[in-house]
Design a protein around this motif. Sequence first.
Motif, mmCIF file in Angstrom:
data_model
loop_
_atom_site.group_PDB
_atom_site.id
_atom_site.type_symbol
_atom_site.label_atom_id
_atom_site.label_comp_id
_atom_site.label_asym_id
_atom_site.label_seq_id
_atom_site.Cartn_x
_atom_site.Cartn_y
_atom_site.Cartn_z
ATOM 1 N N ASN A 185 0.816 -1.215 0.000
ATOM 2 C CA ASN A 185 0.000 0.000 0.000
ATOM 3 C C ASN A 185 0.853 1.269 0.000
ATOM 4 O O ASN A 185 0.567 2.221 -0.732
ATOM 5 N N ALA A 186 1.895 1.284 0.822
ATOM 6 C CA ALA A 186 2.725 2.485 0.928
ATOM 7 C C ALA A 186 3.400 2.804 -0.405
ATOM 8 O O ALA A 186 3.474 3.978 -0.812
ATOM 9 N N GLU A 187 3.880 1.786 -1.104
ATOM 10 C CA GLU A 187 4.529 2.004 -2.389
ATOM 11 C C GLU A 187 3.514 2.472 -3.434
ATOM 12 O O GLU A 187 3.819 3.343 -4.273
ATOM 13 N N ALA A 188 2.326 1.921 -3.375
ATOM 14 C CA ALA A 188 1.281 2.318 -4.315
ATOM 15 C C ALA A 188 0.954 3.798 -4.167
ATOM 16 O O ALA A 188 0.859 4.538 -5.157
ATOM 17 N N VAL A 189 0.810 4.236 -2.930
ATOM 18 C CA VAL A 189 0.486 5.641 -2.661
ATOM 19 C C VAL A 189 1.624 6.553 -3.087
ATOM 20 O O VAL A 189 1.408 7.668 -3.574
ATOM 21 N N PRO B 188 -2.598 9.825 5.541
ATOM 22 C CA PRO B 188 -1.675 10.945 5.764
ATOM 23 C C PRO B 188 -0.456 10.925 4.847
ATOM 24 O O PRO B 188 0.235 11.938 4.714
ATOM 25 N N LYS B 189 -0.189 9.785 4.198
ATOM 26 C CA LYS B 189 0.986 9.659 3.333
ATOM 27 C C LYS B 189 0.694 10.046 1.883
ATOM 28 O O LYS B 189 1.610 10.039 1.055
ATOM 29 N N VAL B 190 -0.561 10.367 1.578
ATOM 30 C CA VAL B 190 -0.917 10.741 0.211
ATOM 31 C C VAL B 190 -0.387 12.147 -0.054
ATOM 32 O O VAL B 190 -0.806 13.120 0.574
ATOM 33 N N GLY B 191 0.528 12.244 -0.988
ATOM 34 C CA GLY B 191 1.190 13.508 -1.247
ATOM 35 C C GLY B 191 0.385 14.457 -2.114
ATOM 36 O O GLY B 191 -0.676 14.105 -2.652
ATOM 37 N N PHE C 291 -13.342 10.064 3.064
ATOM 38 C CA PHE C 291 -11.933 10.005 2.666
ATOM 39 C C PHE C 291 -11.221 11.325 2.949
ATOM 40 O O PHE C 291 -10.078 11.339 3.390
ATOM 41 N N ALA C 292 -11.913 12.430 2.686
ATOM 42 C CA ALA C 292 -11.299 13.737 2.907
ATOM 43 C C ALA C 292 -10.853 13.911 4.354
ATOM 44 O O ALA C 292 -9.812 14.534 4.626
ATOM 45 N N ALA C 293 -11.620 13.335 5.286
ATOM 46 C CA ALA C 293 -11.279 13.448 6.704
ATOM 47 C C ALA C 293 -10.005 12.684 7.053
ATOM 48 O O ALA C 293 -9.394 12.926 8.095
ATOM 49 N N ARG C 294 -9.594 11.771 6.177
ATOM 50 C CA ARG C 294 -8.423 10.936 6.439
ATOM 51 C C ARG C 294 -7.257 11.256 5.506
ATOM 52 O O ARG C 294 -6.272 10.517 5.475
ATOM 53 N N LEU C 295 -7.404 12.307 4.715
ATOM 54 C CA LEU C 295 -6.389 12.690 3.744
ATOM 55 C C LEU C 295 -5.839 14.075 4.080
ATOM 56 O O LEU C 295 -6.501 14.863 4.763
ATOM 57 N N PRO C 296 -4.647 14.382 3.595
ATOM 58 C CA PRO C 296 -4.130 15.740 3.785
ATOM 59 C C PRO C 296 -5.087 16.771 3.204
ATOM 60 O O PRO C 296 -5.755 16.522 2.197
ATOM 61 N N ALA C 297 -5.160 17.924 3.847
ATOM 62 C CA ALA C 297 -6.065 18.980 3.410
ATOM 63 C C ALA C 297 -5.821 19.323 1.947
ATOM 64 O O ALA C 297 -4.683 19.453 1.506
ATOM 65 N N GLY C 298 -6.922 19.425 1.196
ATOM 66 C CA GLY C 298 -6.822 19.812 -0.201
ATOM 67 C C GLY C 298 -6.745 18.668 -1.186
ATOM 68 O O GLY C 298 -6.765 18.889 -2.398
ATOM 69 N N THR C 299 -6.653 17.413 -0.696
ATOM 70 C CA THR C 299 -6.574 16.265 -1.608
ATOM 71 C C THR C 299 -7.910 16.075 -2.319
ATOM 72 O O THR C 299 -8.950 15.917 -1.675
ATOM 73 N N PRO C 300 -7.929 16.072 -3.649
ATOM 74 C CA PRO C 300 -9.198 15.902 -4.367
ATOM 75 C C PRO C 300 -9.677 14.449 -4.305
ATOM 76 O O PRO C 300 -8.882 13.510 -4.387
ATOM 77 N N VAL C 301 -10.994 14.297 -4.160
ATOM 78 C CA VAL C 301 -11.615 12.973 -4.106
ATOM 79 C C VAL C 301 -12.776 12.940 -5.100
ATOM 80 O O VAL C 301 -13.572 13.877 -5.169
ATOM 81 N N VAL C 302 -12.851 11.878 -5.882
ATOM 82 C CA VAL C 302 -13.965 11.655 -6.802
ATOM 83 C C VAL C 302 -14.618 10.324 -6.437
ATOM 84 O O VAL C 302 -13.931 9.322 -6.219
ATOM 85 N N ARG C 303 -15.931 10.329 -6.347
ATOM 86 C CA ARG C 303 -16.673 9.107 -6.013
ATOM 87 C C ARG C 303 -17.259 8.496 -7.283
ATOM 88 O O ARG C 303 -17.854 9.201 -8.096
#
Length: 269
Positions: free
Chosen positions: A55-59, A83-86, A103-115
């Motif tokens: 998972n870490a390498e994928a991200v 938190p590791k999503v750059g 997902f946004a609550a678990r990602l760095p601020a500003g990370t775009p999410v599409v459902r």
Amino acid sequence: MTHTVAVLGAGKMGELVLAGLLRSGWPAGRLLVTTRRAERGSELSEKYGISVVENAEAVDKADIIAVAVKPQDAGALFDEIGPKVGAGKLVVSLCAGLTTAFFAARLPAGTPVVRVMTNTPALVDQAMTAISAGPHATAEHLDLAEAMFTPLGATVRVPEKQQDAVTALSGSGPAYFYLVVEAMIEAGVLLGLPRQTAHQLATQTALGASVMLRDSGEHPALLREAVTSPAGTTAAALRELENHGVRPALLAALEAARNRAREIAGEMK
């Protein structure tokens, strides 16, 4: 530039996405997948020529992260990797019931999410896929998600508040359709047809009716009426279907599916 896509989760939906991207010409070298079981990873690597990673390498390596794990597994996964999503990454969720806010609550601020909600006819490039913008997702991000799924069939953009209804109608929809065709085949056998003949008659009739409905642009009621002669065989059959409550049964089924999608979201908060 071709984006690198990491598919987190190699179940049926994850494999559908991988196979569809490859059929559309996406380079295998630009596809990564994560699996829980080593034997499943080996199977996919051998079958598709793609890289199986942690998972870490994928991200780290991918700029598009497609989440195809079971909804109940998404929380623990994103508590770990979120938190590791750059910066510059796009998260595309295929998890039924889970909102982009989850997902946004678990990602760095500003990370775009599409459902995204697609369905299993993606296997034959006849999927119906609905796409919704989440926090920080721009038109460019929607275009990118659409480019991933258009080769699998048709796509439509909907407000996220409609995604649970989409899940009930088209996400789960193939199962309702298969149940009806299965029942038609069994009825044909009961009426004296060989099973293989009944199967061919039912499946081709379903295919023809679906293509006619899609391509004619007519309302289904008009097409139904065109088949129904006064006091004829079709009229007799439709009367029995109405007497047995086919319409309210379908409505109740879709409401149950929508409600279950909402329950899943509530359980995962």
